[in-house]
Scaffold this active site. Structure first.
Site, short mmCIF file in Angstrom:
data_model
loop_
_atom_site.label_atom_id
_atom_site.label_comp_id
_atom_site.label_asym_id
_atom_site.label_seq_id
_atom_site.Cartn_x
_atom_site.Cartn_y
_atom_site.Cartn_z
N SER A 137 0.83 -1.20 0.00
CA SER A 137 0.00 0.00 0.00
C SER A 137 0.87 1.26 0.00
O SER A 137 1.79 1.39 0.81
CB SER A 137 -0.91 0.01 1.24
OG SER A 137 -1.68 1.18 1.33
N THR A 245 -15.79 6.64 -7.76
CA THR A 245 -16.91 7.24 -7.04
C THR A 245 -17.90 7.84 -8.01
O THR A 245 -17.55 8.23 -9.12
CB THR A 245 -16.42 8.34 -6.07
OG1 THR A 245 -17.53 8.81 -5.31
CG2 THR A 245 -15.80 9.51 -6.82
N LYS A 248 -18.31 12.57 -6.99
CA LYS A 248 -17.45 13.72 -7.31
C LYS A 248 -17.76 14.20 -8.73
O LYS A 248 -18.72 14.92 -8.94
CB LYS A 248 -16.00 13.34 -7.07
CG LYS A 248 -15.69 13.13 -5.57
CD LYS A 248 -14.25 12.85 -5.29
CE LYS A 248 -13.94 12.91 -3.81
NZ LYS A 248 -14.69 11.96 -2.98
#
Length: 407
Positions: A137, A245, A248
């Site tokens: 990550s 998403t 947005k």
């Protein structure tokens, strides 16, 4: 234990550090964004311009989106009526997933109530699907990715932000036979910098790893059809799982992953965050599908967006203000202190009718507190001139005078 006293201590700490977050009560006006009405703590209503919204392209007021939502609302009513497994899957949900899989050139897509939940649910489920999975990550990944990786109970490695040598180093130290996944973002929202996607994909190929790309701050805005940075760079085929998403650039609400049919099916079948959550309302799904479809063909809107961001950065740089510019649409202005950042935000709102929320720790490292501007195609020359004039005055007379700001 005196629980109230403990709460008082926790809240007082935030106030002392200048990190206490205050909600601004605003009402968006259909057809007038970025203009809105702010209700002050005293109950007075004032006209303001929103400069920190995530409705990056103004699609939340686009007629094609509103028409689709009205039509679905009249046809189906308010809510979905259940989880996706129990009566909560409608033609609108399936239509939206089809639009999203097409957008990212994937076999399938899977809807969630938010991109946060999509990241959390997917990343926390993957070790159940691939026992022994090690997730690599990026150090600046979003909180939703961090939470999903933390909760999954599997192995994780954090590599330095966008540092390919460090990524290769930590991967080389692990068992070559262990299943691996690299999780990263295409645009990091606080600095607006881009990930070296192609190089990360090369490393993934080298180590036989899956790739997981968060395109939340890029979908709708980059690429010939709005598929994000991976589409812009011709790399979507090299990404195994794309997160995005609908809240947005697409101007509505919800999140998703796009991947192979088998991957989506497995996550759908195993992820509690999907299985046990009521699905988004049909009207929301309908509006999102209309927005995704529209932006696949509206390259002009994307170009207007980039132009506005370039203009604002050029003008703020001309004033000598310490902005960060990595070439994306995000415009961070570094203040470097939470109290001063809040003061600037307050003065912009109260004295100039401009709303930009301060960004403090833990969202950004201490000492890098900032105001983060998100210009859009609907921020015209009048709004731009007013903002630049206000920032010039405030920075010249207040921001450089820390004693005055602290007072």
């Amino acid at each position: 234990m005196d629980f109230d006293a403990k709460l008082d201590v926790a809240l007082a700490r935030l106030h002392e550090e200048g990190r206490y977050r205050t909600f601004i009560d605003i009402e968006r006006k259909q057809g007038q964004y970025p203009h809105a009405v702010w209700t002050t703590p005293e109950g007075e209503q004032k006209d303001i311009t929103v400069w920190c919204g995530n409705d990056y392209l103004g699609m939340g007021q686009q007629p094609v989106v509103l028409d689709a939502m009205h039509e679905a609302l009249e046809a189906t009513g308010a809510g979905s009526g259940g989880t996706r497994n129990i009566s909560g899957t409608t033609v609108y949900h399936k239509r939206l997933e089809a639009e999203l899989s097409d957008l990212h050139a994937k076999e399938d897509a899977l809807l969630f109530t938010s991109a946060y939940i999509a990241n959390d649910a997917t990343l926390s489920t993957l070790p159940r699907l691939f026992p022994g999975l090690i997730i690599y990550s990026d150090a600046l990944n979003h909180a939703s990715m961090i939470e999903g990786i933390r909760r999954n109970g599997g192995e994780k490695r954090i590599f330095k932000h966008n540092d390919l040598d460090d990524l290769r180093r930590v991967m080389a130290a692990d068992d070559p036979a262990a299943p691996k996944l690299i999780a990263f973002e295409s645009i990091y929202s606080m600095d607006g910098d881009f990930a070296p996607i192609e190089a990360i994909c090369d490393i993934a190929d080298e180590f036989g790893a899956l790739t997981y790309l968060d395109e939340v701050h890029a979908v709708g805005m980059y690429g010939p059809r709005g598929g994000g940075i991976a589409e812009r760079d011709g790399l979507m085929g090299r990404i195994d799982i794309i997160n995005g998403t609908l809240a947005k650039a697409f101007g509505v609400m919800g999140g998703y992953i796009a991947a192979s049919a088998k991957m989506c099916d497995a996550v759908r079948s195993y992820a509690p965050g999907f299985i046990f959550t009521t699905s988004i309302p049909p009207a929301v799904a309908a509006g999102a599908a209309a927005s995704v479809a529209h932006l696949k063909t509206d390259q002009d809107l994307r170009e207007q967006h980039q132009t506005q961001a370039k203009i604002l950065k050029t003008r703020l740089r001309g004033l000598g203000l310490p902005i960060i510019d990595h070439g994306s649409h995000i415009v961070p202005l570094i203040v470097g202190d939470p109290v001063h950042t809040q003061k600037l935000s307050d003065m912009l709102l109260q004295d100039h009718g401009m709303y930009v929320q301060p960004i403090n720790f833990p969202t950004v490292p201490r000492g890098t507190e900032r105001l983060r501007f998100t210009p859009s195609p609907v921020h015209g020359p009048k709004e731009m001139d007013a903002l630049v004039k206000a920032l010039d005055a405030l920075w010249s007379h207040c921001a450089l005078n820390r004693a005055e700001l602290a007072g």
